[in-house]
Design an enzyme around this catalytic site. Structure first.
Site, PDB file in Angstrom:
ATOM      1  N   TYR A 151     -25.957  12.952 -12.720  1.00 37.21           N
ATOM      2  CA  TYR A 151     -27.352  12.908 -12.258  1.00 37.21           C
ATOM      3  C   TYR A 151     -27.557  11.742 -11.282  1.00 37.21           C
ATOM      4  O   TYR A 151     -28.132  11.910 -10.202  1.00 37.21           O
ATOM      5  CB  TYR A 151     -28.272  12.773 -13.470  1.00 37.21           C
ATOM      6  CG  TYR A 151     -29.750  12.867 -13.155  1.00 37.21           C
ATOM      7  CD1 TYR A 151     -30.336  14.090 -12.851  1.00 37.21           C
ATOM      8  CD2 TYR A 151     -30.563  11.734 -13.179  1.00 37.21           C
ATOM      9  CE1 TYR A 151     -31.702  14.192 -12.575  1.00 37.21           C
ATOM     10  CE2 TYR A 151     -31.915  11.823 -12.906  1.00 37.21           C
ATOM     11  CZ  TYR A 151     -32.481  13.051 -12.603  1.00 37.21           C
ATOM     12  OH  TYR A 151     -33.834  13.138 -12.326  1.00 37.21           O
ATOM     13  N   LYS A 155     -28.574  11.948  -7.342  1.00 35.79           N
ATOM     14  CA  LYS A 155     -29.815  11.352  -6.836  1.00 35.79           C
ATOM     15  C   LYS A 155     -29.518  10.285  -5.773  1.00 35.79           C
ATOM     16  O   LYS A 155     -30.250  10.169  -4.789  1.00 35.79           O
ATOM     17  CB  LYS A 155     -30.647  10.770  -7.979  1.00 35.79           C
ATOM     18  CG  LYS A 155     -31.249  11.856  -8.881  1.00 35.79           C
ATOM     19  CD  LYS A 155     -32.176  12.796  -8.114  1.00 35.79           C
ATOM     20  CE  LYS A 155     -32.871  13.811  -9.007  1.00 35.79           C
ATOM     21  NZ  LYS A 155     -33.729  14.743  -8.258  1.00 35.79           N
TER      22      LYS A 155
HETATM   23  P1  NAP Z   1     -38.558  20.362 -15.054  1.00 33.35           P
HETATM   24  O1  NAP Z   1     -39.851  20.285 -15.794  1.00 33.35           O
HETATM   25  O2  NAP Z   1     -37.309  20.685 -15.779  1.00 33.35           O
HETATM   26  O3  NAP Z   1     -38.755  21.383 -13.821  1.00 33.35           O
HETATM   27  C1  NAP Z   1     -37.711  21.645 -12.933  1.00 33.35           C
HETATM   28  C2  NAP Z   1     -38.031  22.894 -12.144  1.00 33.35           C
HETATM   29  O4  NAP Z   1     -36.917  23.175 -11.247  1.00 33.35           O
HETATM   30  C3  NAP Z   1     -38.212  24.120 -13.030  1.00 33.35           C
HETATM   31  O5  NAP Z   1     -39.343  24.873 -12.613  1.00 33.35           O
HETATM   32  C4  NAP Z   1     -36.911  24.876 -12.811  1.00 33.35           C
HETATM   33  O6  NAP Z   1     -37.011  26.287 -12.966  1.00 33.35           O
HETATM   34  C5  NAP Z   1     -36.618  24.559 -11.348  1.00 33.35           C
HETATM   35  N1  NAP Z   1     -35.226  24.858 -10.985  1.00 33.35           N
HETATM   36  C6  NAP Z   1     -34.090  24.553 -11.675  1.00 33.35           C
HETATM   37  N2  NAP Z   1     -33.014  25.033 -11.034  1.00 33.35           N
HETATM   38  C7  NAP Z   1     -33.469  25.656  -9.911  1.00 33.35           C
HETATM   39  C8  NAP Z   1     -32.839  26.355  -8.856  1.00 33.35           C
HETATM   40  N3  NAP Z   1     -31.503  26.547  -8.830  1.00 33.35           N
HETATM   41  N4  NAP Z   1     -33.612  26.860  -7.851  1.00 33.35           N
HETATM   42  C9  NAP Z   1     -34.958  26.728  -7.881  1.00 33.35           C
HETATM   43  N5  NAP Z   1     -35.611  26.067  -8.860  1.00 33.35           N
HETATM   44  C10 NAP Z   1     -34.876  25.547  -9.871  1.00 33.35           C
HETATM   45  O7  NAP Z   1     -38.254  18.968 -14.327  1.00 33.35           O
HETATM   46  P2  NAP Z   1     -39.216  17.841 -13.729  1.00 33.35           P
HETATM   47  O8  NAP Z   1     -39.230  16.721 -14.673  1.00 33.35           O
HETATM   48  O9  NAP Z   1     -40.471  18.442 -13.271  1.00 33.35           O
HETATM   49  O10 NAP Z   1     -38.302  17.374 -12.495  1.00 33.35           O
HETATM   50  C11 NAP Z   1     -38.603  17.687 -11.148  1.00 33.35           C
HETATM   51  C12 NAP Z   1     -37.794  16.773 -10.235  1.00 33.35           C
HETATM   52  O11 NAP Z   1     -38.111  15.403 -10.521  1.00 33.35           O
HETATM   53  C13 NAP Z   1     -36.284  16.906 -10.430  1.00 33.35           C
HETATM   54  O12 NAP Z   1     -35.642  16.793  -9.172  1.00 33.35           O
HETATM   55  C14 NAP Z   1     -35.944  15.716 -11.297  1.00 33.35           C
HETATM   56  O13 NAP Z   1     -34.611  15.299 -11.153  1.00 33.35           O
HETATM   57  C15 NAP Z   1     -36.910  14.685 -10.753  1.00 33.35           C
HETATM   58  N6  NAP Z   1     -37.176  13.571 -11.666  1.00 33.35           N
HETATM   59  C16 NAP Z   1     -37.809  13.770 -12.865  1.00 33.35           C
HETATM   60  C17 NAP Z   1     -38.056  12.661 -13.687  1.00 33.35           C
HETATM   61  C18 NAP Z   1     -38.761  12.801 -15.003  1.00 33.35           C
HETATM   62  O14 NAP Z   1     -38.883  11.800 -15.712  1.00 33.35           O
HETATM   63  N7  NAP Z   1     -39.243  13.980 -15.390  1.00 33.35           N
HETATM   64  C19 NAP Z   1     -37.643  11.381 -13.299  1.00 33.35           C
HETATM   65  C20 NAP Z   1     -37.002  11.226 -12.082  1.00 33.35           C
HETATM   66  C21 NAP Z   1     -36.783  12.324 -11.264  1.00 33.35           C
HETATM   67  P3  NAP Z   1     -37.060  26.943 -14.461  1.00 33.35           P
HETATM   68  O15 NAP Z   1     -38.452  26.714 -14.945  1.00 33.35           O
HETATM   69  O16 NAP Z   1     -36.744  28.375 -14.221  1.00 33.35           O
HETATM   70  O17 NAP Z   1     -36.020  26.218 -15.244  1.00 33.35           O
END
Ligand code: NAP
Length: 270
Positions: A151, A155
């Site tokens: 990860y 990133k």
């Molecule tokens: P999440 O709730 O798991 O949502 C991720 C979304 O991406 C889901 O809708 C998922 O679809 C979709 N996805 C996964 N694989 C895909 C693909 N191959 N093509 C198109 N869409 C796809 O995650 P989140 O926390 O909102 O994270 C969003 C972003 O923020 C990510 O890049 C993550 O690394 C980053 N981030 C998050 C955090 C945190 O604390 N949450 C911190 C730092 C960075 P499905 O619903 O079908 O699975």
């Protein structure tokens, strides 16, 4: 509610839930036409139909899917002004447990995805002479939690991609920036919290890691993305902006020396 993005067309990947959904809704609130691309292709299981958002199927790892998605957006809306590369996954495994398939899958979603999306969207932005690309990186591009090697590597790659795109696409009127979220309350890490028997304790301790006294919400990230996507940030490009409640700015101290500070924070988080 405002009109800061009136007349703009925005694409948000992975917008079915979590941070991506909050971004899509925030951009739509500011009058952008917003297309959400996600593997499910429709809001179905992720919360019903959503006013102001169009959902199209997209797998960011597959070139053929990305091309079809971009073609469809152009057919329906004629242009793309804003690209938010948000889709991402996490794998929580030690280097010994991690398989080559794990590594490749994570890299495909988190790094190949933003590359492919930009490859097909940038020519359209060049055609209209302007564009804003906002990637979702992570504070884990700078620092890392245990068992997050893949990860963190992906990133950090997104942060590098941001620098390269800002330099290469700047002369075409296209800006590229990255928002680096800290701990945000979404499904991505909720299961991690739920692994612990005393959930309230973990939530309190998580809050105390942040000088602002709380973890972040998807809306906190959406507001930062909105600014970078809008013309208000027209002289900002190539930046990695942490949105993490100053978590990564505080140097760790032994718990005993940190007691007074933590006591003050616990009043905020209780
Ligand atoms: P999440 O709730 O798991 O949502 C991720 C979304 O991406 C889901 O809708 C998922 O679809 C979709 N996805 C996964 N694989 C895909 C693909 N191959 N093509 C198109 N869409 C796809 O995650 P989140 O926390 O909102 O994270 C969003 C972003 O923020 C990510 O890049 C993550 O690394 C980053 N981030 C998050 C955090 C945190 O604390 N949450 C911190 C730092 C960075 P499905 O619903 O079908 O699975």
């Amino acid at each position: 509610m405002g009109n800061r993005l009136s007349g703009k067309v925005a694409v948000v990947t992975g917008g079915n839930r979590g941070i991506g959904r909050a971004i899509a809704e925030r951009l739509a609130e500011e009058e952008a036409a917003v297309v959400v691309g996600d593997v499910l292709g429709e809001p179905g299981t992720a919360g019903g139909s959503v006013e102001g958002l169009v959902f199209l199927p997209l797998d960011v790892t597959k070139e053929v899917s990305v091309r079809a998605f971009v073609d469809e957006v152009l057919q329906r809306f004629g242009k793309i002004d804003i690209l938010v590369n948000n889709a991402g996954i996490v794998i929580h495994k030690s280097i010994d447990e991690q398989t080559v398939d794990d590594w490749d899958r994570l890299m495909a979603v988190n790094l190949r995805g933003p590359f492919l999306m930009t490859k097909y969207v940038a020519p359209e932005m060049r055609r209209i002479g302007s564009g804003a690309i906002v990637n979702i990186g992570s504070v884990e591009g700078f620092m890392v939690n245990p068992w997050h090697t893949a990860y963190a590597a992906a990133k950090a790659g997104v942060h590098g991609l941001t620098l390269g795109l800002a330099v290469d696409l700047g002369p075409d009127g296209i800006r590229c920036n990255t928002v680096c979220p800290g701990w945000i309350d979404t499904d991505l890490n909720r299961s991690y919290v739920e692994m612990h028997p005393d959930r309230r304790l973990i939530e309190r301790e998580l809050g105390q890691l942040h000088p602002v006294g709380r973890i972040g919400s998807p809306k906190d990230i959406a507001n930062a993305v909105l600014w970078l996507a809008s013309d208000e940030s027209s002289f900002v490009s190539g930046e990695m902006i942490a949105v993490d409640g100053a978590r990564t700015k505080k140097i760790s101290l032994p718990a005993i020396l940190d007691e007074e500070y933590r006591a003050k924070l616990s009043k905020l988080t209780l």
